[in-house]
Every structure is written in structure tokens, then in C-alpha cells.
Scaffold this active site. Sequence first.
Site, mmCIF file in Angstrom:
data_model
loop_
_atom_site.group_PDB
_atom_site.id
_atom_site.type_symbol
_atom_site.label_atom_id
_atom_site.label_comp_id
_atom_site.label_asym_id
_atom_site.label_seq_id
_atom_site.Cartn_x
_atom_site.Cartn_y
_atom_site.Cartn_z
ATOM 1 N N HIS A 14 0.774 -1.178 -0.224
ATOM 2 C CA HIS A 14 0.006 -0.037 0.010
ATOM 3 C C HIS A 14 0.987 1.328 0.139
ATOM 4 C CE1 HIS A 14 -3.116 2.707 0.447
ATOM 5 N NE2 HIS A 14 -2.741 3.297 1.618
ATOM 6 N N ASP A 16 1.269 5.006 0.102
ATOM 7 C CA ASP A 16 1.048 6.376 0.517
ATOM 8 C C ASP A 16 2.210 7.156 -0.316
ATOM 9 O OD1 ASP A 16 -1.539 5.901 2.086
ATOM 10 O OD2 ASP A 16 0.180 4.896 3.397
ATOM 11 N N ASP A 126 -7.430 1.707 2.388
ATOM 12 C CA ASP A 126 -7.401 2.791 3.535
ATOM 13 C C ASP A 126 -8.304 3.727 3.491
ATOM 14 O OD1 ASP A 126 -6.511 3.172 5.920
ATOM 15 O OD2 ASP A 126 -4.571 3.946 4.919
ATOM 16 N N HIS A 351 -5.692 9.837 0.464
ATOM 17 C CA HIS A 351 -6.367 10.415 1.984
ATOM 18 C C HIS A 351 -5.448 10.931 2.856
ATOM 19 C CE1 HIS A 351 -5.092 5.925 1.676
ATOM 20 N NE2 HIS A 351 -4.180 6.609 2.988
#
Length: 914
Positions: A14, A16, A126, A351
Site C-alpha cells: 500500500h 501512500d 485505506d 487520503h
Amino acid sequence: MDKKRTAHIISHTHWDREWYLPYEKHHVRLVALVDALLDKLDQGGEFKSFYLDGQTIILEDYLQVRPENKERLEAHIREGRILIGPWYILQDAFLTSGEANVRNMQIGHQDAKRYGEPAKIGYFPDTFGLVGQTPQLMQQSGIKNAFFGRGVKPTGFNNTVSDGGYESSFSELIWEGPDGSKVLGILFANWYSNGNEVPTDDEEAKAFWDRKLADAEKYASTGELLFMNGCDHQPIQLDLPEAIETASRLYPDTEFVHSSLPQYLQSLEGALDRDLSSVKGELRSQRTDGWGTLVNTASARVYLKQMNQEGQALLEKVAEPLASFAHLLGKEYPHHLFTYAWKTLMQNHPHDSICGCSVDEVHREMVTRFAKSRHVAESVIDDSKQVIAESIDTSGFTAYGEDPLPLVAMNTTGWARTGVISVELDAARLYLREGFTLEETARRMKEADLSGRVLVDEAGNKVACTVEDLGLLFGYDLPDDKFRQPYMCRRVRITFQAEDVPALGLRTYAWVRREEAASGSIPQNAGSLLTGHHVMENTAIKIEIAEDGSFALIDKKSGRTYRDLGVYEDTGDIGNEYMYRQPEGEQALTTKGLAAQIRVLEDTPYRASIEIRHHWEIPASADDTLDAEQRALVYYPERKAQRSKRLVPLEITTVLSLEKGGKGLHIENSLDNRAKDHRIRVLFPTDLMAAKHKVDSMFEIAVRDNEPAPEWVNPSNTQHQQAFVEISDGQTGLAVANLGLNEYEVLRDGRNTIAVTLLRSVGELGDWGLFPTPEAQCLGEHTFRLELIPYGHEGSGAFNAYTEAYQFQIPWTVCQTGVHTGPIAPLYTPLRWEGEELAFSSLKMNEETGDLLLRWYNMSNSDAELTFSPDMKSEYLYKTTILEEPAQPLSGNTAGGLSLLVGPCEIVTIGIHR
């Protein structure tokens, strides 16, 4: 022995792009990760595949540094060993617009197809909750599933729950949107790292898999168990094949597979032998204690949300419609610029970015991206509006006065519009190429005669206006065929009310010289909206301001009075960027009863404005306990810090503006924040008896309960909004519209007060460690804008209020032009449509087909009718999806128009093939 269960192990990371480290530091780690992945895949062997986190921007980020590896990367994608897409980025759901989410899916698909095929996986690992229209957006994208980590609380194996309770018996469920669209939902009940770092050692593997298999079976509805081998910025587990071999030897009753998400879905669908729970609508963790919902990211670093609202509105609601209009007049549609501007804007939409929950360096870079995207949008707008303006036949204005200076008001909203606008006109201009000295040029401009002029509309009717002389100014043209052309000019600013400008259309005015024109722009008997001491009113509403700056709003049509509006509230905040936490036992401070300075700011026939100033003192910060608790990583709900005894000044300036033709009251709040660790809200008591309220969300007017679920223990029940929130008792209602203020709360105070967060100041990121974020205190000057819109339920009252709130989001476009002939009438729109329950969302062009695409969504829970008649040559009209794939012509409709039934909450896209 028969296999009783299958363990699907999915290699992923994941990613980010920016969070607890600045973007480039994460970027460096990404390059190393993809290098290692390519090396591993090049070796062949049993390492089957890797899921690249559902976002194609990873490919851009990697190839920006490693362009020499493009062929290697592409080869593995085409072989299905690296799965990419369907998104461009993994966006936040509640803080990004519906059209931004559509562009995200479109661009993700376009980019993925350059390498292979996008994975048809609805991936939200997420995301901080999910909007209700997600199932419909997935179905329109050809995606039948949604994988997500937040929003639903499963009860565990074989427990039975009410389908209406926003819970699921299993980690697999049926998720239904408000329109009835359904997808197979896969909740990461044990998170998207539940198969992370699988041991190869027998003893360690036995302990690992005993625990992990039991955890998965607790929630799974079948023997097809999902294990996600990766986590945030997780390096690839290169020895996973060896770990799988160990597990297979230890558990002969289990088949361990290095799988993929499509392979897992196929196995799961084949194994389902029972009915799954049906979860409907928004997934916002309603059935939890409310402490871990991350909802207050809606108010972290509000300045980012305001920039985002402006950037989205300029692109989707101004630049794209104007560029489409200009294309009908022969100008090339700048697809390349839109793709670049959208990508730049969407790089702020993950996010941890738009939510404002990263370190300060991340958010500084976001400000630059917002500016870059906005500058491209503004350039497209400037070019497009000039093409449109130069195509208008303005020659008729010569009949209404001498030396006309035409100007155009362009309305890019989906509804006819009336409102006060300002435009700057060059009343006289002298180019430096004319050869005069700078002194002579300046003298001529200063002596330009501005007297004897009036503003008229396209029929020659006088329009009340205010003219402000801006004096001598420098300017320049940038022609397409020659060097820049500097000039000096005498500029004026004209402010007036533009009336009934057609939807997606324009109205032309001119400032002309007339002999009978009186000195000044407005006749002395033109009227005023001020009707008493601190009172102003138009035909729709009346405002009465009290000595403490609060005010009453009287809806003259319904007779309803809303009192005590506009009181400010300040509380401490000892939470973090993710969650608000008021100090225990603290009483909120308010401006109720605090004397305010009040004065008239503007008094014209078209608008009245009153300024209110509060001189307030609030605590300077939290006390020293907060710093100690942050350093000790005390969980924020358990903190004991209080507010400092030291006070600092807080001056709030409020401007209330009422327009002659306005349906609502415009509010502008300005303040200089000198305090830390606090939250400022503005309160609007409604005194409306209602158990539910409505709120604008992505392609939906969502209905939410005023009271939280029984499991909710957090004293705060703040929630997300986009354009507005409203409460109605079935007879009358009050909507509160905003610009980039995404957090509100309906207070449980007996008055159903709508509280809108203006500013939240905190000093740490939060989550898994201590990451100080001094810039999240948001010190300095801030300005906020809202609109209060009352309505009655006669006719289309609520939908009219929603329309007003949507128009509040979108700026007018104004433009000066010359006197010339042209193919467009001074009052014109190329597109006409009707459907009171429908909200207009988008007008743009498709790059592959050259077709015009228009999108609406049904704001109601019942069928609605769309009638649509384009004023242009076209071969046929067709209905398509958000991916804008060509479709067959609509049956029973001609190129001249259509009448179409739009289902409840349906998102409908119409193509015009020319």
C-alpha cells in the site's frame, strides 16, 4: 486428503505517496521497491504476481526516475504478473468531488491501457469511509466488486444481524447503493496486512498460521481465505514462494496459493453457498464507538480543502464547459492540458494528502500543486472565454449609446442564474508600440473621459451598477502570432446584478455613453435593501442583526423565523490531525452576548452588506500536559490536558450580504488565528423538529440520522459534507452551503443546530507515533464563505435550495469584448434541459470520439424526467457510462433532443455524436 480451505496470498504494497515522510523520501523507497520487483519477476520461478496498489500513478512516479525500465515493466504487466489500475490515485472518498472521482477512474483506465489492461478491482484499502454511490460508480466502470478496509463492522462467523444496521455477518457482503446498484463487498476484516511477512522457519510459520488462519475464518463466509502480503510502504517479501512451501508442508488440509485478487474473486464466487448480508448506502463506521473514524480529517488544515474546492470547481464547472463551448465555435479542445491539470490536482487527493494528516512538508508541496493546476485551468478559461466573447454579435449596442464597451457574463452552472458580479473594463487603452513616451502615454490615459456612461443589457435597458475608477494600470497581450504587446490603460470596475443568465449560457451587456446619463451610475431613487437599523431584506428574506452580532433570518414566503444565527463557538482540541478531542469537562466559549461593532458596508439597489466585528479573547493553547502526553504517545481519547490560562486576542469580522434577487444570505468570515490547540465553529440553530437531515455527498443527497448509533460514545458526532447540509421539518427547511468547509455537526441541543467547522488547530499528525506538525495549527489570517438558504416545501422548494447551494460553489465568468458581428446572439445558450429533481454535473468532450458528454444525477429517491435539446448539429444522442464508452443511439429520440426517464439516484451521462 481433500482440501478444506484455500489461503490466497496476495503480494502487494500500500503506497501512500506522501505521509509521515515528504513525497520524495517515499519516492526514493518506491524506486527501490519496483527495482526489486522487476528483478524478482525477471527470474521467473514461483513468485506469481504483484498488485500495484490499484493506482497507476505509481508507474509515473517510478518511470520518472527509471525510464530505462519501461519495457521490462510493460512486459510483466502484459503477462499479468503486475496488476495495475483501475485508479490514477487512491483518493479520499468524502473530500473529493464526484467528477474528480470520475476523472480518476477515466485517467486510471487510460493510463493502464498504455501498458495492458486495468484490473477490474474496486480497490479502497485505506479510504476513510466510503460514499453511498460507490456501487453505482463501480458498476458503470465495469467493476463488480469493492475491496475496502473501513466503514463496516463485521460481527464474525455465523452471527446474525439486521441488514439495516450497517453491519455484516462476514467479511464478504453485498453492498447496495441508493440507486439499487450492487457489488460484492470484501472487507479487510483483519486489515490489508493480515498476510504480511510470512515466516519460512517451521516453528515461526506454525505460530503465524495458527493465528492467521483462525483470524480469517472468524469472519470469512467460505473456505476461500484472503491474506494480503504487504502493508504501508512494505518492501516485497521476495522469499514468499519458500514461505508458501513451508506452510503447505505444515498444513496439508489447506491449499496455499500465491494468488491474485481476480483469481481470489473467481474462487470466492464459486464457493459462496449462503446469502450474504446486504449493506446499504454510506459506509462511515456508524456502528462503532466513534473514536477511530478519522472523520475530523475533514477539518484538518481547512486551507487545503478550500484550495481543493476552488480547483475542482474551476476545472469541472468552468474550464471544461467553456472549452466545450469554444470547441463548438471552432477552437481545439485542450485534452492534454485538462489531463495534466487533473493529474496535478488529483495528486493532492490521496487520503493522507487532502485529509491534511501528513507532516508539514507534504502539505507545503500540496499548496504548490493546487496553484499549478489552478493556473492551467485559468489559462484554459481565459482562452476559451475570449473565443466565445469574440463570437458574440455585439454590433447592436451601437444603437443604445456611443462608444460601447461590451462585456459578457457567462454562467457555467446547469441552471439559469441571477447574481451580483464585478468585471474590470479597460475604458481606454494605449499600446506602447504607438510610439508615445511613457509620460505622454500615462497622461493620455489619466485624462480619458469616463463621464456620461450607463450600463445597458442586450435590449438597451439601463442596469443599475456601481463604477469604481481603478486609475492608470499596466497590461499586456500575448498574441499567438507576434511578440508580447504591452500597454497602459484606464481601468474601471463595474459591479451590478446580472439577471436570468441562461444555464450553460451567457448574457451580454455594454457600458455606453449617453447624453442623458446622470453623474454617478445609480439614480438617487433607485432603492435600498436596508429597511431599518441593522435590518436588510429583499422579496424573499429579511435579516435582523442583534447587538451581539447574531441575527435572525425571516423566510418571507413560509413565515418561518430562524433566530440566534451566526454565533461563534471556540473549544480546545487536544486531539490530532485525524480526530478532534475536547478537553474533559471544558465549557465551550461563544460570542453569545458579546457586544459587536456593526456598520453598513454596502448600500446599493442590487446588494446590501453589513459588517460585524467581534473582539474576543480565547486561551492561547493547551496547557503543558498536552506536550507531555504527546511525547508519551498517550491515546488521544485518554488525554487529560486542559486549556492554558493565558489568553490571546481573536478578532472575527463577519460580512452579511443580501442581493436583490438572492435566495439566500451570503456570509464571509475573516479572522487572524493566534491560538493553538482549538476549534472554531459557527452555529446556526434551526429549531426544526426532525430526526434526520440531508447532506450533499458524491452524486447524492445523503440522509443521515441526527442521533448516532447506540455504540457511539464519542461526545462529538461531526460528519463530512460537500456543498451543503440541510434540515427540514417537512414544511420548511434551512440549507447551509459552504466553500471548502467539509465538516459539520447537527448538535443534540434541542434546537437541531447546524455547526460548521471553520478552523481546527492541532500540533501533531497522530496515528502510530509522534510526528509534530506545527503548521497544522493554522496560525494567521483565514477567510471563509457560507450561504444560508431557507425554503418552503411548496413546489420544488428543497430542490431549488440545492440548486442555489450548487451555484454557490461555482464562480461567474466575466469578460470584456469589442463591438463586432458574430454567430452568437447576446443572450444565448447552446444547450437546454429541464428536470427539477436533477443536478447538472459535467460538460466536457471525449478525447477518442470528439463527442460532447453531459452528466446529471437524480437528487431524489424517485424517478425523474430529463428533457434535453442541444442547439447544435448532431447525428444522434446516446446514453453511456462514466467511462464514456460509445453506445448505440437512444431509441425513440432524435438528434434534436430527447426525453429520458432517470431512475432514483441514478447518474446518467448523455453523449452528443456530431
